[in-house]
Design a protein around this motif. Structure first.
Motif, PDB file in Angstrom:
ATOM      1  N   ALA A  61       0.815  -1.216  -0.079  1.00 13.22           N
ATOM      2  CA  ALA A  61      -0.078   0.008  -0.107  1.00 13.22           C
ATOM      3  C   ALA A  61       0.826   1.222   0.001  1.00 13.22           C
ATOM      4  O   ALA A  61       0.408   2.376  -0.353  1.00 13.22           O
ATOM      5  N   ASP A  62       2.185   1.322   0.178  1.00 14.65           N
ATOM      6  CA  ASP A  62       2.934   2.306   0.364  1.00 14.65           C
ATOM      7  C   ASP A  62       3.578   2.458  -0.908  1.00 14.65           C
ATOM      8  O   ASP A  62       4.412   3.607  -1.100  1.00 14.65           O
ATOM      9  N   SER A  63       3.265   1.739  -1.959  1.00 21.17           N
ATOM     10  CA  SER A  63       3.846   2.065  -3.297  1.00 21.17           C
ATOM     11  C   SER A  63       3.051   3.499  -3.777  1.00 21.17           C
ATOM     12  O   SER A  63       1.972   3.985  -3.339  1.00 21.17           O
ATOM     13  N   GLY A  64       3.799   4.195  -4.674  1.00 23.91           N
ATOM     14  CA  GLY A  64       3.353   5.305  -5.175  1.00 23.91           C
ATOM     15  C   GLY A  64       4.386   6.320  -5.600  1.00 23.91           C
ATOM     16  O   GLY A  64       5.560   6.064  -5.297  1.00 23.91           O
ATOM     17  N   ASN A  65       3.873   7.533  -5.700  1.00 21.82           N
ATOM     18  CA  ASN A  65       4.863   8.769  -6.147  1.00 21.82           C
ATOM     19  C   ASN A  65       5.123   9.602  -4.815  1.00 21.82           C
ATOM     20  O   ASN A  65       4.081  10.264  -4.340  1.00 21.82           O
ATOM     21  N   TYR A  66       6.100   9.575  -4.360  1.00 17.60           N
ATOM     22  CA  TYR A  66       6.667  10.597  -3.264  1.00 17.60           C
ATOM     23  C   TYR A  66       7.429  11.929  -4.010  1.00 17.60           C
ATOM     24  O   TYR A  66       8.412  11.824  -4.828  1.00 17.60           O
ATOM     25  N   GLN A  67       6.908  13.004  -3.609  1.00 18.82           N
ATOM     26  CA  GLN A  67       7.690  14.133  -3.940  1.00 18.82           C
ATOM     27  C   GLN A  67       8.429  14.964  -2.777  1.00 18.82           C
ATOM     28  O   GLN A  67       7.991  15.130  -1.704  1.00 18.82           O
ATOM     29  N   CYS A  68       9.819  15.345  -3.015  1.00 21.84           N
ATOM     30  CA  CYS A  68      10.425  16.118  -2.146  1.00 21.84           C
ATOM     31  C   CYS A  68      10.455  17.646  -2.998  1.00 21.84           C
ATOM     32  O   CYS A  68      10.716  17.795  -4.019  1.00 21.84           O
ATOM     33  N   ILE A  69      10.405  18.561  -1.947  1.00 23.11           N
ATOM     34  CA  ILE A  69      10.389  20.072  -2.282  1.00 23.11           C
ATOM     35  C   ILE A  69      11.552  20.811  -1.535  1.00 23.11           C
ATOM     36  O   ILE A  69      11.722  20.849  -0.352  1.00 23.11           O
ATOM     37  N   ALA A  70      12.458  21.483  -2.326  1.00 22.88           N
ATOM     38  CA  ALA A  70      13.376  22.342  -1.705  1.00 22.88           C
ATOM     39  C   ALA A  70      13.196  23.669  -1.820  1.00 22.88           C
ATOM     40  O   ALA A  70      13.009  24.104  -3.201  1.00 22.88           O
ATOM     41  N   LYS A  71      13.264  24.503  -1.021  1.00 23.01           N
ATOM     42  CA  LYS A  71      12.668  25.960  -0.951  1.00 23.01           C
ATOM     43  C   LYS A  71      13.634  26.784  -0.369  1.00 23.01           C
ATOM     44  O   LYS A  71      13.959  26.521   0.758  1.00 23.01           O
ATOM     45  N   ASN A  72      13.879  27.979  -0.679  1.00 31.63           N
ATOM     46  CA  ASN A  72      14.399  29.057   0.030  1.00 31.63           C
ATOM     47  C   ASN A  72      13.532  30.294  -0.562  1.00 31.63           C
ATOM     48  O   ASN A  72      12.694  30.181  -1.243  1.00 31.63           O
ATOM     49  N   THR A  73      14.168  31.278  -0.057  1.00 28.48           N
ATOM     50  CA  THR A  73      13.482  32.612  -0.328  1.00 28.48           C
ATOM     51  C   THR A  73      13.627  33.074  -1.840  1.00 28.48           C
ATOM     52  O   THR A  73      12.773  33.814  -2.516  1.00 28.48           O
ATOM     53  N   LEU A  74      14.358  32.257  -2.704  1.00 24.14           N
ATOM     54  CA  LEU A  74      14.394  32.660  -4.194  1.00 24.14           C
ATOM     55  C   LEU A  74      13.726  31.777  -4.824  1.00 24.14           C
ATOM     56  O   LEU A  74      13.666  31.910  -5.975  1.00 24.14           O
ATOM     57  N   GLY A  75      13.095  30.619  -4.380  1.00 25.27           N
ATOM     58  CA  GLY A  75      12.490  29.555  -5.444  1.00 25.27           C
ATOM     59  C   GLY A  75      12.264  28.322  -4.823  1.00 25.27           C
ATOM     60  O   GLY A  75      12.872  28.122  -3.564  1.00 25.27           O
ATOM     61  N   ALA A  76      11.829  27.497  -5.509  1.00 22.61           N
ATOM     62  CA  ALA A  76      11.677  25.996  -4.808  1.00 22.61           C
ATOM     63  C   ALA A  76      11.893  25.273  -6.111  1.00 22.61           C
ATOM     64  O   ALA A  76      11.694  25.555  -7.251  1.00 22.61           O
ATOM     65  N   VAL A  77      12.298  23.739  -5.906  1.00 29.68           N
ATOM     66  CA  VAL A  77      12.489  22.918  -7.078  1.00 29.68           C
ATOM     67  C   VAL A  77      11.933  21.576  -6.347  1.00 29.68           C
ATOM     68  O   VAL A  77      11.743  21.387  -5.126  1.00 29.68           O
ATOM     69  N   HIS A  78      11.475  20.621  -7.182  1.00 31.07           N
ATOM     70  CA  HIS A  78      10.667  19.348  -7.000  1.00 31.07           C
ATOM     71  C   HIS A  78      11.473  18.344  -7.463  1.00 31.07           C
ATOM     72  O   HIS A  78      11.950  18.483  -8.578  1.00 31.07           O
ATOM     73  N   HIS A  79      11.185  17.154  -6.817  1.00 28.90           N
ATOM     74  CA  HIS A  79      11.926  15.828  -7.327  1.00 28.90           C
ATOM     75  C   HIS A  79      10.691  14.905  -6.887  1.00 28.90           C
ATOM     76  O   HIS A  79      10.499  14.788  -5.784  1.00 28.90           O
ATOM     77  N   THR A  80      10.455  13.973  -8.107  1.00 28.84           N
ATOM     78  CA  THR A  80       9.327  12.953  -7.710  1.00 28.84           C
ATOM     79  C   THR A  80      10.140  11.435  -7.578  1.00 28.84           C
ATOM     80  O   THR A  80      10.948  11.126  -8.676  1.00 28.84           O
ATOM     81  N   ILE A  81       9.974  10.566  -6.638  1.00 30.92           N
ATOM     82  CA  ILE A  81      10.527   9.470  -6.749  1.00 30.92           C
ATOM     83  C   ILE A  81       9.393   8.267  -6.710  1.00 30.92           C
ATOM     84  O   ILE A  81       8.184   8.542  -5.973  1.00 30.92           O
ATOM     85  N   SER A  82       9.272   7.585  -7.758  1.00 30.62           N
ATOM     86  CA  SER A  82       8.363   6.718  -7.906  1.00 30.62           C
ATOM     87  C   SER A  82       8.721   5.293  -7.098  1.00 30.62           C
ATOM     88  O   SER A  82       9.815   4.631  -7.543  1.00 30.62           O
TER      89      SER A  82
END
Length: 1187
Positions: free
Chosen positions: A327-348
């Protein structure tokens, strides 16, 4: 006969059917006794993946049981392993465990391989798992040359570790040359692969000993990488040569460090995949670089993270989910954020599964001719394949058995015989692993046997379950029956539960459950029985539990714990702190039912538990101790945002000592003007750690902060650094400016000077200005310093002036002050009040009127008018006194006033004067007036002389204050009998010129009470009282003496005395119950109506009364009474006092000059005729009357 499966629990109804259970199938908990023939069972084996220490002998375990005892053999890498041919390999006697002696010679690598053990006897063969034996490895790092790294401040960096591949994998950590772990944070952290990641570097990261260590736990060795040198400098110090050298190294960093949005250092790109096996820990990692340092967040797309299984590590850069499932299968997303912006990465994430059991096969014990099944069910991802073996041989090539039929994951047995006995293996496997289970089929014919020991005594706590064991064996499987008591009556109640292993359960045991229980096992081959005994005990209870306590540090606390238990059980009381032992400290003392902690410290806070344990049960109760105290002082005071008239103060709060801080108090010290003196500056909420302070100019400030909670206030913090504000002109002027003359020709100007704090700068002075209010003169000004008074001379008398006092310093002037009004000096008034008139209100009160003087003649502030009055001479000319003048002052511009407390029938003289701040003006013309008559005071004295058998002579002195012309005296008297009752009242008028009077025809030996007062034409005055006794008749006394000598008279008197004693006791009891004293009752009921208090018609004044006590005058003479020895009763003079009515020592009046208050005294009330009681006559009182 086939053994069928029985249910796990069997509940019995309340019918008449005996409690009998037909057990249909053997269960796993029912082991075959070892004295019976049975196939082998593997009991112990080494793990499937067996990593060994190459420095020690290799031990591969394989233990089994069976009847007859099994023999053992091994295969290695799928072929027979002949241990007799290898001198280093031996088998442990009575066991299949292999011992390979490599410590004397040989290498562990020689014995790597896959091993499998087989245990065999005449009933079958059991096999172990495939045991993969591998020696652990801890290789060294390969030699490499590491160039120093030079980076610009703010660049990102990754220091690779790349540890050698060991078995098992190494544990990685970074340390310095001193073996101290390098600090990690959101900015600097270690990844799962062991590399050290810098989101951005700082100059403080500069060091030459970044060392990666690999620890191999199996061999207890640590390997070290070569140190890495890092230098962080500004971009100006970088040169092209260094940059070129760095470009050839394996280390890398971002471009020179400007602020930038985040990018991921690992994993690369925007997407990645992760596969994990069911039951393992899923670890996902995202590490980003950027400036400022990015913060990492995690979400699961189309779902939520499991609450109880989700954990964050490495400053939230690593997400971990424990006991992962499909049941824990799926897409997990980590977000890195500072005052100048944010970036995402998806782990399947995909969760696979090695095989796991749904239903593992269980041993079967069958009797000849019975049927049975073996079931082997497993699951996994992908779904595992099921394979059967018999005695270690695939069932497809094993000897045929007509009683056996295989149907996928199930083997069906029918009409088994002794030759059907064997061991079957089920193998479930997929690409991620395998499961192997042994289960035997044992065909036996055995009568029942009870395996539980006989006559076991079970002791159970009341209202808890009681479990009576009856372990059994037999083939066919026996039926179980339970009985209670010696008569052997079967159990019918529905309160019993029989478990499938023969255990009898009483879900809620009661006192009547006590007794002997018999277990009977039967099958077609025989019967067996066993007796056990049950006792029910009272539960252990804590009847007084410890309670939550909040105490201040240094005080004492006590926890109480009272325990009630069964008389046959001995409890053990134990105190715990935070579920551990109490500290070994003499401050902790344990009594019979309490724990006392003295001199409580912060470490003593926590949960205290009282645990009472017996051999059968245990109970516990807990209470929390919260240790509180005043807060610790704040620290690290810092001044920022320093402005001319403001500064921001920040601080770090101290420990609140378990009581939240409610507020902070800020104080300041002015080192320039008041060194060492601290003043209140501000207060802020307990949640704030900064305060914007408003400051005054030209002050050398230091600040300190105190914290306050519900317990109290902390000691002050250390003082902050000093801060000197710039000088400025004063922002305020002196206060309390006044102008008052001390002489008729001057004006004294005074003010409250500014203090050093208020001066705002150096050179503080005052500009004093004045001019007449009603003139056109210009302002006159002077500048003075270091004074608070200035005298203006040569002014007119009592003239209004406008006055201003303005502050100034070296920087400038304060704001223009408002003018205040003052007056030059006063002089004595020049004019006396005119047209003085007197209106006599009554004998003690007169009203005075006068015309006001012109205000200009006052020559000052009008304070009021003052009346001087004195008594010139009494109209009766019998009471001449020294002339004493009295004064009454009436404030304000009054034109009348009241004179109270005058002497009746007297001549008074008065005059009126006006008063200002300088003094009194001239007196008005004297004005005389007369007061009318009043009632007299009481006679000065009264005494009784020359008592005879029937007469008494009274002598007296006239009243000290006749208050008029006396017209007559009134004498009233009445007898008092032996029962304390008053007789009829007799009235007698006596001329006013008499001072002696004889009463005749009185009764002998009788007490009389006398009431005596004087009268004027106005009315009667206060009375004076006295008592006396006439003498005794000698003849009667002689006869009484003769009678007293007679015996009959003595007997009669004794009887009378006894009767009187009884009556006195009865009366005493009644009085104690609250009866009213009859004498007082009579006196209150018959007050003299002629003696009434005098009141004014308008009710302005209270009554005038004398100072004698009413209560005392109504009482007859007693031993030790107030009557003097000369039989003279004197009245004290009552002089009127004006202190309470005028100003100061002269008395005080209301605004209209009227007198408020009353002369208060007490006056004797004459009793009327009636049954009033008095004290009984006695020889002692009679003697006192003649003294």
């Amino acid at each position: 006969m086939q053994l069928k499966i029985m249910p796990k629990k069997k509940h019995f109804s309340a019918g008449r059917v005996p409690l009998i259970l037909f057990l249909c199938q053997m269960i796993s908990a029912l082991d075959v006794p070892l004295d019976l023939v049975q196939p082998p069972t593997i009991t112990q084996q080494s793990p499937k993946d067996y990593i060994i220490d190459p420095r020690e002998n290799i031990v591969i375990q394989c233990e089994a049981k069976g009847k007859p005892p099994p023999s053992f053999s091994w295969t290695r890498n799928g072929t027979h392993f002949d241990i007799d041919k290898d001198p280093l390999v031996t088998m442990k006697p009575g066991s299949g465990t292999l011992i390979i002696n490599i410590m004397s010679e040989g290498k562990a690598e020689t014995y790597e391989g896959v091993y499998q053990c087989t245990a065999r006897n005449e009933r079958g063969a059991a096999i172990s798992n495939n045991i993969v034996v591998r020696p652990s490895r801890s290789p060294l790092w390969t030699k490499e040359r590491l160039e120093p790294i030079t980076l610009h401040n703010g660049q990102s960096l990754v220091l690779p570790c790349r540890p050698p591949i060991g078995l098992p994998p190494a544990i990685i950590f970074w340390m310095d040359n001193s073996f101290q772990r390098l600090p990690q944070s959101e900015r600097v952290s270690q990844g799962l692969n062991g590399d050290l990641y810098f989101s951005n570097v700082l100059p403080e990261d500069t060091r030459e000993d970044y060392i990666c260590y690999a620890r191999f736990n199996h061999t207890q060795t640590i390997q070290q990488k070569q140190p890495i040198s890092l230098k962080v400098i500004s971009v100006d110090e970088l040169n092209d040569t260094i940059a070129a050298n760095l470009s050839d190294t394996e280390f890398y960093g971002a471009k020179p460090g400007k602020e930038r949005p985040p990018t991921f250092l690992t994993p690369q790109g925007t997407e990645s995949r992760k596969e994990e096996l069911r039951g393992n820990v899923l670890s996902l990692e995202c590490i980003a670089e950027g400036l400022p340092t990015p913060i990492i967040y995690w979400i699961k797309e189309d779902g939520t993270l499991p609450v109880n299984r989700t954990f964050y590590q490495n400053f939230k850069k690593t997400l971990q989910i424990t006991q992962v499932s499909e049941a824990d299968s799926g897409n997990y997303q980590c977000i890195a954020k500072n005052t100048l912006g944010a970036v995402h990465h998806t782990i399947s994430v995909t969760v696979k599964a090695a095989p796991y059991w749904i239903s593992a096969p269980q041993n079967l014990v069958l009797s000849p001719g019975e049927n049975g099944t073996l079931i082997c069910r497993a699951n996994g991802n992908p779904k595992p394949r099921i394979g059967w073996l018999t005695n270690g041989v695939p069932v497809e090539i094993a000897p045929d058995d007509p009683s056996r039929k295989i149907d996928g994951d199930t083997i069906i047995f029918s009409n088994v015989q002794e030759r059907s006995s064997a061991v079957y293996q089920c193998n479930a496997s997929n690409e991620y692993g395998y499961l192997l289970a042994n289960a035997f089929v044992n065909v036996l014919a055995e009568p029942p046997r009870i395996l539980t020991s006989a006559n076991i005594l079970y002791q159970v706590i009341a209202n808890r379950p009681a479990l009576l064991d009856c372990a059994f064996f037999g083939s066919p499987l026996p039926t179980i029956e339970w009985f209670k008591g010696t008569k052997g009556s079967a159990l019918h109640e529905d309160i019993y539960v029989l478990h499938d292993n023969g255990t009898l359960e009483i879900p809620v045991a009661q006192k009547d459950s006590t007794g002997t229980y018999t277990c009977v096992a039967r099958n077609k081959l025989g019967m067996a029985k066993n007796e056990v005994h049950l006792e029910i005990k009272d539960p252990t209870r804590i009847i007084k539990q410890p309670e939550y306590a909040v105490v201040q540090r240094g005080s004492k606390v006590s926890f109480e714990c009272k325990v009630k238990h069964d008389d046959t059980l001995i409890p053990t009381i134990m105190w715990l702190k935070d579920n551990g032992e109490l500290p070994n400290d003499e401050r902790f003392s344990i009594g019979k039912d309490h724990l006392v902690v003295t001199d409580v410290s912060d470490d003593d806070g926590g949960m205290y538990t009282c645990a009472a344990n017996t051999t059968l049960d245990s109970v516990s109760a807990s209470a929390v101790l919260r240790v509180v105290d005043v807060p610790n002082p704040p620290f690290d005071l810092e001044l920022t945002n320093q402005l001319d008239k403001g500064v921001q103060l920040t601080w770090t709060p101290g420990d609140d000592n378990n009581s939240p801080i409610t507020k902070f108090i800020i104080e300041y010290e002015d080192a320039m003007h008041e060194a060492g003196i601290w003043h209140h500056q501000a207060e802020v909420s307990g949640t704030q750690t900064t305060a914007q302070l408003t400051l005054s100019p030209y002050v050398n400030y230091s600040f300190r902060v105190m914290a306050e909670n519900s317990i109290g206030r902390s000691v002050p913090s250390e003082a902050s650094e000093q801060y000197l504000t710039k000088a400025a002109e004063p922002d305020q002027n002196p206060t309390a400016v006044e102008g008052l003359g001390t002489e008729p020709d001057n004006l004294v100007i005074t003010w409250k000077p500014l203090n050093g704090f208020e001066s705002n700068g150096p050179g503080l002075q005052y500009k004093v200005s004045w001019r007449q209010k009603d003139g056109d003169d210009e302002w006159t000004s002077v500048v003075v310093a270091n004074v608070s008074k200035y005298i203006v001379s040569g002014t007119p008398t009592f003239v209004p002036y406008l006055i201003k006092v303005q502050a100034l310093n070296d920087v400038g002037f304060a704001p223009e002050p408002a003018a205040v009004m003052g007056h030059s000096g006063e002089d004595l008034p020049m004019v006396a009040p005119g047209n003085v008139r007197v209106n006599v209100v009554n004998s003690t009160l007169a009203e005075v009127h006068w015309d006001p003087v012109p205000l200009k003649s006052v020559r000052g502030h009008l304070q009021g008018y003052r009346i001087y009055y004195w008594k010139a001479q009494s109209s009766s000319k019998r009471n001449r006194r020294h002339i004493e003048k009295k004064i009454l002052t009436f404030q304000g511009n009054k034109t009348h006033g009241m004179l109270p407390g005058l002497q009746p029938y007297s001549h008074y003289v008065l005059n009126v004067r006006v008063v200002n701040g300088k003094g009194e003006g001239p007196a008005s013309t004297d004005r005389g007036f007369h007061t009318p008559e009043g009632v007299p005071s009481a006679p000065s004295s009264l005494k009784i002389v020359n008592p005879t058998l029937d007469s008494l002579t009274l002598e007296w002195d006239p009243p000290s204050h006749p208050n008029g012309v006396l017209t007559e005296y009134t004498l009233r008297y009445q007898p008092i009998n032996s029962t304390h009752e008053l007789g009829p009242l007799v009235d007698l008028k006596i001329p006013a010129n008499k001072t002696r009077w004889t009463l005749n025809h009185l009764n002998f030996s009788t007490r009389y009470k006398f009431y005596f007062y004087a009268q004027t034409s106005v009315g009667s005055g206060s009375q004076i009282t006295e008592e006396a006794i006439t003498t005794v008749d000698e003849a009667m006394a002689s006869r009484q003496v003769d009678i007293a000598t007679q015996g009959w008279f003595i007997g009669l008197m004794c009887a009378v005395a006894l009767l009187i004693l009884i009556l006195l006791i009865v009366c005493f009891i009644r009085r104690n119950k609250g009866g009213k004293y009859p004498v007082k009752e009579k006196e209150d009921a018959h007050a003299d109506p002629e003696i009434q208090p005098m009141k004014e018609d308008d009710g302005t004044f209270g009554e005038y009364r004398s100072f004698e006590s009413d209560a005392e005058d109504h009482k007859p003479l007693k031993k030790g009474s107030r009557t003097p020895s000369d039989r003279t009763v004197k009245k004290e003079d009552s002089d009127d006092s004006l202190v309470d009515y005028g100003e100061g020592v002269n008395g005080q009046f209301n605004e209209d000059g009227s007198f408020i208050g009353q002369y208060s005294g007490k006056k004797e009330k004459e009793p009327a005729e009636g049954n009033e009681s008095s004290e009984a006559p006695s020889p002692v009182n009679a003697m006192n009357s003649f003294v």
